[in-house]
Design an enzyme around this catalytic site. Structure first.
Site, PDB file in Angstrom:
ATOM      1  N   SER A  38       0.865  -1.175   0.000  1.00 15.56           N
ATOM      2  CA  SER A  38       0.000   0.000   0.000  1.00 15.56           C
ATOM      3  C   SER A  38       0.900   1.222   0.000  1.00 15.56           C
ATOM      4  CB  SER A  38      -0.896   0.024   1.241  1.00 15.56           C
ATOM      5  OG  SER A  38      -1.589   1.259   1.347  1.00 15.56           O
ATOM      6  N   ARG A  39       0.467   2.284  -0.673  1.00 13.96           N
ATOM      7  CA  ARG A  39       1.241   3.514  -0.641  1.00 13.96           C
ATOM      8  C   ARG A  39       1.244   4.130   0.754  1.00 13.96           C
ATOM      9  NH1 ARG A  39      -0.829   5.432  -6.646  1.00 13.96           N
ATOM     10  NH2 ARG A  39       0.667   4.143  -7.784  1.00 13.96           N
ATOM     11  N   LEU A  76      -7.366  -2.057  -6.504  1.00 16.19           N
ATOM     12  CA  LEU A  76      -7.121  -0.625  -6.631  1.00 16.19           C
ATOM     13  C   LEU A  76      -8.309   0.079  -7.278  1.00 16.19           C
ATOM     14  CD1 LEU A  76      -3.446  -0.839  -7.962  1.00 16.19           C
ATOM     15  CD2 LEU A  76      -4.166  -0.109  -5.675  1.00 16.19           C
ATOM     16  N   HIS A  81      -6.401  -0.115 -12.709  1.00 19.27           N
ATOM     17  CA  HIS A  81      -6.407  -1.540 -13.030  1.00 19.27           C
ATOM     18  C   HIS A  81      -5.499  -1.874 -14.214  1.00 19.27           C
ATOM     19  CE1 HIS A  81     -10.532  -2.427 -10.955  1.00 19.27           C
ATOM     20  NE2 HIS A  81      -9.604  -2.003 -10.120  1.00 19.27           N
ATOM     21  N   LYS A  99     -13.456  -5.959 -10.341  1.00 20.68           N
ATOM     22  CA  LYS A  99     -14.308  -5.470 -11.420  1.00 20.68           C
ATOM     23  C   LYS A  99     -14.550  -3.971 -11.237  1.00 20.68           C
ATOM     24  CE  LYS A  99     -17.442  -4.718  -8.503  1.00 20.68           C
ATOM     25  NZ  LYS A  99     -17.671  -3.305  -8.263  1.00 20.68           N
ATOM     26  N   ARG A 167     -15.772   6.368  -5.307  1.00 20.33           N
ATOM     27  CA  ARG A 167     -16.824   6.060  -6.280  1.00 20.33           C
ATOM     28  C   ARG A 167     -17.453   7.327  -6.865  1.00 20.33           C
ATOM     29  NH1 ARG A 167     -16.919   2.542  -2.112  1.00 20.33           N
ATOM     30  NH2 ARG A 167     -17.078   0.290  -2.547  1.00 20.33           N
ATOM     31  N   ASP A 179     -19.623   0.808 -10.592  1.00 18.83           N
ATOM     32  CA  ASP A 179     -19.418   0.162  -9.298  1.00 18.83           C
ATOM     33  C   ASP A 179     -20.393  -0.973  -9.040  1.00 18.83           C
ATOM     34  OD1 ASP A 179     -17.931   0.175  -6.745  1.00 18.83           O
ATOM     35  OD2 ASP A 179     -19.907   0.589  -5.908  1.00 18.83           O
TER      36      ASP A 179
END
Length: 334
Positions: A38-39, A76, A81, A99, A167, A179
């Site tokens: 993770s960043r 992510l 993606h 997805k 989102r 989403d």
């Protein structure tokens, strides 16, 4: 890779990884998580401590360089993606990606081409497809149980509580259709057994520019019609209904049913109701076990990135229609 397990790395500390996919891998029969990146290194370390993951990285590339990682799970934001799937494939890691696989059909095909080039497997993480109820409902709709399938209704809505949710960010590939509406499109295509020829959609747009609510229709060349609605601003609702000439099937809690026994309600005749019960399962675990088995045994995946591209062609057409005040749009063929 051992003879009976693949070693997973997780790229991103998203909530879906924490609550569903990492636990599914850790309890699966043929996989284990050996690293997470993770960043936000503190977040990666928190995940590692919570799940007993041996290593935590602050850079995704560092994880991909690790020789003891066979496959990666990518949760992510949608806009990332393509980049990290391609980078993972170039490092010869098999990839399970959340997805929607890409922002459009072309991205999905590019990702698959690179995966094929480097000889790795790539699959979109549509976990609900691995629940036996999904398979049974589609089979019943297509084998004459309700006569000839004519109409599909589906819905997936929930209410966001934070205005800074990813989102709602167009630059990250947000929106209700991307989403949760993608599930509605996917089940409609699966149940119909073919691709729609034309679509139409109307949307309510958020101040940030994403669709916060959408309703739409899909028309198939064999006469089947599908209607759906999705939203990020309404109380939770997830269901689909498959209606035929001799009855219909109703599937509640359609995409996230939990691990309890679930039902398909069949209505026929003069309101004759039959309940078909399916034993409870963890659909996430079934998904990761299928993926790992295909890697270990070099078997074909249940579906490829071509399937993801087909779903995105429909989504792209729906967006074109919604932005043009509901004008019907043709869905391009493959």
């Amino acid at each position: 890779m051992t003879n009976d397990k693949i070693r997973w790395g997780v790229i991103g500390a998203a909530n879906i990884a924490k609550v569903a996919v990492i636990p599914a891998i850790q309890t699966s029969s043929n996989g284990e998580v050996v690293a997470i990146a993770s960043r936000d290194l503190a977040k990666a370390k928190m995940f590692a401590a919570k799940f007993g993951i041996p290593r935590a990285y602050s850079k995704y590339d560092e994880l991909l360089k690790a020789r003891d990682i066979d496959a990666v799970y990518i949760p992510l934001p949608n806009s990332l993606h393509r980049e990290w799937t391609i980078r993972a494939a170039e490092m010869r890691k098999h990839i399970l990606c959340e997805k929607p696989l890409g922002l459009n059909a072309q991205e999905c095909l590019e990702m698959e081409a690179v995966a094929n080039q480097y000889g790795v497997k790539l699959m979109e993480a549509f976990m609900y497809r691995f629940h036996p109820r999904t398979e049974r409902a589609c089979e019943m709709a297509q084998n004459g149980t309700i006569g000839e399938l004519r109409m599909i209704h589906s819905a997936f809505t929930f209410k966001l509580t934070r205005p800074d949710n990813i989102r709602l960010m167009p630059e990250l590939g947000g929106g209700a259709l991307m989403d949760v509406g993608c599930y509605c499109i996917n089940i409609s295509r699966m149940a119909a057994g073919m691709e729609p020829a034309e679509v139409q959609a109307f949307a309510r747009w958020s101040s940030s520019g994403v669709d916060e609510q959408m309703m739409g229709a899909l028309i198939f060349s064999n006469g089947i019609m599908a209607q759906f609605d999705c939203a990020l601003t309404m109380e939770r609702r997830e269901e689909y209904l498959l209606a035929g000439t001799d009855g219909f099937l109703h599937v509640p809690q359609a995409f996230l049913p939990g691990e309890e026994a679930v039902m398909i309600e069949q209505v026929s005749g003069r309101n004759e109701i039959t309940q078909h019960w399916i034993e409870g399962v963890n659909e996430y675990r079934l998904m990761v076990e299928h993926f790992a088995e295909c890697v270990l045994q070099d078997l074909p995946l249940r579906y490829t990135a071509n399937e993801a591209a087909a779903n995105m062609r429909v989504i792209e057409a729906l967006y074109r229609s919604a932005r043009n005040l509901g004008k019907p749009e043709v869905v391009p063929s493959i």
